[in-house]
Design an enzyme around this catalytic site. Structure first.
Site, PDB file in Angstrom:
ATOM      1  N   GLU A 146       1.040  -1.273  -0.151  1.00  0.00           N
ATOM      2  CA  GLU A 146      -0.025   0.009   0.262  1.00  0.00           C
ATOM      3  C   GLU A 146       0.856   1.379  -0.803  1.00  0.00           C
ATOM      4  O   GLU A 146       1.311   1.565   1.145  1.00  0.00           O
ATOM      5  CB  GLU A 146      -0.610  -0.078   1.386  1.00  0.00           C
ATOM      6  N   CYS A 188      -2.060  10.008   2.651  1.00  0.00           N
ATOM      7  CA  CYS A 188      -0.888   9.041   1.133  1.00  0.00           C
ATOM      8  C   CYS A 188      -2.677   9.109  -0.051  1.00  0.00           C
ATOM      9  O   CYS A 188      -2.933   9.250  -0.183  1.00  0.00           O
ATOM     10  CB  CYS A 188      -1.218   7.672   1.521  1.00  0.00           C
TER      11      CYS A 188
END
Length: 447
Positions: free
Chosen positions: A189, A223
């Protein structure tokens, strides 16, 4: 494993979560996240994942029956969900509770044992996880390892059955290289430069409200935050005063004293971000205070594509605006860069939003808002290309940490039915066998 979680998490909830008040420091000049942000992004989401797993684990674990062909009509065909074994979870610092507990829930729910490596940068949560988590989760199925890059490197020298990593693309490559030595599957991720296209056909105040909220949430250290806005020069002129109005309404005339604006995690990140303030021209904000690790909510204009602020993920409260002349130019700009973790498009025209969705690729997509796709456990979260591989959240977490084992159980009798496949072969037997092996109910036609 369902019983383990019920014992570990009394009442179907996560008992350790109320102890995490240290995320929001009582002194508003020394916190990382506001109390509101901590509750929304850390506590509530983690709690929701635990509750969802407890309610649905029995159904998730069931063997999954699959369609059969004519040759296997008398057999039992199914997918069995099995744990991989020993899982390594390496968590980041920006959402240290959420991005540790959410994959941990999926890994344990799937029956794995877990080695948990929280980030040493978010020291408060690292300490809480190490000291408090063992009080609620059976220590025979997990362990917490503390330390920095050296300890993480030593962990990666060992063989695991699965590795789940959240962090930067640079470290992701290191993790993937280490995993390759043992042919260990990975979920990565990662981050990236998340575009936000704003069409001329928009209400600038609505766009400003929504963009400012999810750009400056957690001081921009997210993010999936928009890393830059793409819009026409005309929309920029309308958007700037709206953003200024929104920032003042959200954080007051002195954002540094606002209890709703977080701080940069450490001095290293602060210095990196302050250097980015020299890109383009500061249109809003731009102030900074090193002693407080404070950077004001900032908007940059006249930004060039090759400047540093457009070459790396910003991870801070800085929003560059890049001008494009048309939707086609915006799509071309997005597509010549690495695939982002998230992509946003604002327009009163559904056709414009759908064009951006159809003609681009990203880990996730949200039209006319940001962040909100992450609140749905029914949607997978993950990147594509340079922004990562694999997915999780809700049942997707359980599936990620489960080996889906293909199973077929046949009768030891009725051997005559198998005669078609045995030598001596003939064209007639081949035709009959191929018919028996065809998928049933397939209506697909190749034109």
């Amino acid at each position: 494993m369902n019983e383990l979680w019920k014992q570990a998490l009394p009442g179907g909830g996560c008992a350790l979560l109320p102890t995490l008040g240290i995320l929001a420091h009582p002194d508003p000049t020394h916190f990382l996240q506001s109390a509101f942000e901590s509750e929304v992004s850390e506590v509530a989401i983690s709690q929701g994942e635990v509750t969802l797993a407890l309610r649905n684990l029995r159904a998730w674990m069931k063997d999954e029956r699959v369609p059969k062909n004519l040759a296997t009509q008398l057999d039992s065909a199914f997918i069995r969900k099995e744990p991989f074994g020993l899982v390594l979870i390496i968590a980041p610092w920006n959402y240290p509770l959420n991005l540790t507990l959410v994959p941990l829930v999926g890994a344990l729910a799937a029956g794995n044992c877990v080695v948990l490596k929280p980030s040493e940068i978010s020291k408060n949560v690292e300490k809480i996880l190490a000291e408090v988590l063992p009080q609620y989760v059976d220590q025979s199925c997990f362990a917490v390892v503390l330390g920095g890059p050296q300890e993480t490197g030593q962990l990666l020298e060992h063989r695991f059955d699965y590795i789940f990593f959240t962090g930067s693309p640079r470290v992701g490559k290191i993790v993937m290289t280490a995993a390759a030595k043992h042919l260990t599957p990975v979920t990565l991720e990662l981050g990236g430069k998340n575009p936000c296209y704003v069409d001329d056909n928009c209400d600038p105040q609505t766009v400003a409200n929504r963009v400012a909220w999810f750009r400056y949430f957690n001081a921009g250290q997210t993010c999936v935050a928009p890393d830059y806005v793409l819009c026409s020069p005309e929309m920029q002129e309308r958007l700037l005063p709206a953003l200024q109005s929104t920032i003042t309404r959200f954080y007051g005339d002195d954002p540094q004293s606002s209890p709703n604006l977080g701080r940069i995690i450490n001095q290293k990140q602060f210095q990196r971000l302050r250097a980015l303030l020299g890109c383009g021209r500061v249109a809003i904000g731009g102030q900074s205070d090193e002693s407080d690790r404070y950077i004001a909510p900032t908007v940059l204009v006249d930004v060039q594509e090759m400047e540093p602020v457009m070459q790396e993920e910003i991870f801070g409260p800085i929003l560059p605006i890049v001008n494009v002349q048309s939707l086609d130019e915006a799509i071309e700009f997005i597509n010549r860069r690495e695939k982002p973790l998230a992509l946003y498009a604002f327009s009163n025209s559904s056709q414009v939003v759908k064009r951006v969705l159809t003609q681009t690729s990203s880990g996730g997509f949200c039209g006319n808002d940001g962040f909100m796709h992450m609140t749905l456990a029914s949607l997978p979260f993950g990147g594509v290309g340079a922004s990562g591989m694999g997915r999780y959240h809700g049942k997707f977490s359980f599936d990620t940490f489960s080996h889906h084992r293909a199973c077929l159980l046949r009768s030891p009798g009725m051997e005559k039915l198998n005669a078609l496949r045995y030598p001596p072969q003939s064209p007639r037997r081949l035709r009959m066998l191929l018919v028996a092996m065809e998928a049933q109910g397939c209506s697909c036609t190749l034109l």
